[in-house]
Design an enzyme around this catalytic site. Structure first.
Site, PDB file in Angstrom:
ATOM      1  CG  ASP A  33      -7.691  26.995  34.887  1.00  0.00           C
ATOM      2  OD1 ASP A  33      -8.588  27.497  35.776  1.00  0.00           O
ATOM      3  OD2 ASP A  33      -8.334  27.547  33.802  1.00  0.00           O
ATOM      4  CE1 TYR A 201     -12.392  34.572  29.174  1.00  0.00           C
ATOM      5  CE2 TYR A 201     -14.018  35.955  29.399  1.00  0.00           C
ATOM      6  CZ  TYR A 201     -12.850  35.363  29.786  1.00  0.00           C
ATOM      7  OH  TYR A 201     -12.378  34.702  31.248  1.00  0.00           O
ATOM      8  CD  GLN A 261       1.924  35.355  33.798  1.00  0.00           C
ATOM      9  OE1 GLN A 261       2.828  34.590  34.994  1.00  0.00           O
ATOM     10  NE2 GLN A 261       0.900  34.434  34.238  1.00  0.00           N
ATOM     11  NE  ARG A 277      -9.414  36.476  28.724  1.00  0.00           N
ATOM     12  CZ  ARG A 277      -8.740  35.806  27.252  1.00  0.00           C
ATOM     13  NH1 ARG A 277      -9.635  36.283  26.332  1.00  0.00           N
ATOM     14  NH2 ARG A 277      -8.301  34.204  27.235  1.00  0.00           N
ATOM     15  N   GLY A 278     -11.186  37.600  33.009  1.00  0.00           N
ATOM     16  CA  GLY A 278     -10.966  36.111  33.890  1.00  0.00           C
ATOM     17  C   GLY A 278     -10.293  36.631  35.386  1.00  0.00           C
ATOM     18  CD  GLU A 279      -8.756  34.048  39.796  1.00  0.00           C
ATOM     19  OE1 GLU A 279     -10.240  32.863  39.551  1.00  0.00           O
ATOM     20  OE2 GLU A 279      -7.723  33.679  40.920  1.00  0.00           O
ATOM     21  CG  ASP A 280      -2.824  36.933  36.443  1.00  0.00           C
ATOM     22  OD1 ASP A 280      -2.352  36.782  37.577  1.00  0.00           O
ATOM     23  OD2 ASP A 280      -2.099  37.203  35.709  1.00  0.00           O
ATOM     24  CB  SER A 281      -6.281  39.840  32.522  1.00  0.00           C
ATOM     25  OG  SER A 281      -7.198  39.649  32.894  1.00  0.00           O
TER      26      SER A 281
END
Ligand SMILES: Cc1cn([C@H]2C[C@H](O)[C@@H](COP(=O)(O)OP(=O)(O)O[C@H]3O[C@@H](C)[C@H](O)[C@@H](O)[C@H]3O)O2)c(=O)[nH]c1=O
Length: 377
Positions: A33, A201, A261, A277-281
């Site tokens: 986020d 994760y 970053q 993972r996730g979104e940004d990476s």
């Protein structure tokens, strides 16, 4: 190992009118986020926009945000009290990921009636194209009568696109010619070694994969596993118990420190395979143009299974990459994980480069947002 292909430099976009943007970010968990909001805010600021970033938890920015912070970007706590509200609400209000703006700020929004955008999560599913740019009139609450607009990032031309800073291509080209080899040398990684980054994760197949990797490392030379701090490091530590002690030396493990970053991006550019993972990476791994595997954020109702498959379809992932993703994300047994080999990585890189080439045809998210604001203002 694999050749590194930098993104060709892109021309800088024309400077848009300077506006004030209020971006709201509530941290649910993890770093996505705040990571996405920071990149969006910094990108806007670099394009001459004034940005106020309102956050309920800015702690991760202590290590994630590069110094100095960009001119034009200011950081603020969660505005729950009347005295927190600025004299003038911005021209644009962005609530990230459907977060809830506190009532005193809502009242100020109602008085100013800015362009109000809900920036949504990233997905390759069909609904994204359908819902992108839809209005949502507010029927009740302090801001009743105003309209909020849905803005969906995505992988196709009919979506809001992805975050891609104007200087990304130049940074990548410079790193490829001047920085990559030095980065690897600094980390004790030889030219022909295989470097694998791990940001995840707790992938169900991690113990099996580590066992497999140590039993049959992919490179003709040495194999390195670069483990990010936090959940990935803890998961690896636990899973290594299943790797026979005699095999531990087959792979060199590196414990990475949390880094800003831009350095995180460089780490992805320096590796031969990125497990993200996730979104940004995920977006960053796509820009890296190296073979990648996505550990998707798991949802209780397994909604992430369809989301993962939609991404794999868009990626035009070859069968081995699909099989790896399905096992990595617990959709199939760990025993179905294909072993990582140099030939497999070459195939995955072809796929990653083709996907990146398609994405480079898109207008970046921030440019699309700016065009949307101009259109609606
Ligand atoms: C490990 C590391 C990460 N980072 C940054 C990169 C990214 O901006 C950020 C990680 O964000 P993500 O890749 O999105 O993964 P994440 O798992 O941390 O975030 C997730 O959070 C959930 C709440 C959301 O629902 C998910 O969609 C996703 O956003 O951390 C660094 O800058 N330096 C580091 O050393």
């Amino acid at each position: 190992m694999l050749a590194f292909n930098p993104i060709p430099p892109a021309p800088l976009p024309e400077q848009a009118a300077a506006r004030t943007w209020d971006i709201f970010c509530q941290v649910i968990d993890n770093f996505g986020d705040i990571g996405v909001c920071w990149r969006a805010a910094a990108d806007l600021a670099s394009r001459g926009q004034r940005v106020r970033l309102w956050m309920d938890d800015a702690s991760a920015l202590a290590w994630m945000a590069p110094r100095p912070h960009p001119a034009g970007l200011s950081m603020h706590g969660w505005p729950t009290q009347a005295q927190d509200i600025p004299q003038a609400v911005g021209d644009v209000v962005i609530e990230a990921f459907g977060c809830e703006i506190p009532p005193p700020f809502l009242a100020a929004i109602a008085r100013r009636a800015p362009l109000w955008i809900n920036l949504e999560y990233l997905s390759a599913e069909d609904y994204v194209e359908r819902c992108h740019r839809l209005p949502s009139p507010l029927m009740s609450g302090p801001a009743a009568g105003l309209t909020r607009w849905f803005f969906y990032p995505g992988f196709t031309a009919a979506t809001g696109g992805l975050l891609r800073e104007p200087d990304l291509a130049a940074r990548q080209a410079t790193f490829a010619s001047e920085g990559r080899q030095a980065w690897r040398t600094r980390h004790g990684i030889g030219t022909d070694d295989c470097a694998i980054s791990l940001f995840c994760y707790e992938p169900p197949a991690l113990p099996h994969w580590l066992y497999q990797l140590h039993a049959a490392p992919p490179a003709p030379q040495a194999t390195h596993l670069l483990v990010t701090p936090g959940r990935a490091a803890a998961a690896v530590q636990q899973a290594m118990a299943g790797v026979p002690a005699a095999d531990h030396g087959a792979v060199t493990r590196h414990a990475l420190q949390p880094c800003p970053q831009p350095q995180f991006d460089e780490m992805l550019w320096a590796c031969d395979l990125n497990l993200v993972r996730g979104e940004d990476s995920l977006i960053r791994a796509l820009w890296a143009g190296q073979p990648l595997v996505w550990h998707i954020y798991p949802q209780h109702d397994d909604a992430h299974h369809d989301k993962l498959d939609a991404f794999l379809d868009w990626l035009q992932a070859p069968a081995s990459l699909r099989a790896f993703h399905h096992a990595w994300n617990g959709m199939t047994p760990a025993s179905t994980l294909p072993a990582i080999t140099p030939a497999l990585l070459r195939q995955w890189q072809d796929c990653a480069l083709a996907a990146r080439a398609r994405l480079l045809q898109q207008t970046p998210l921030i440019e699309q947002l700016q065009a949307f604001v101009t259109e609606k203002s």
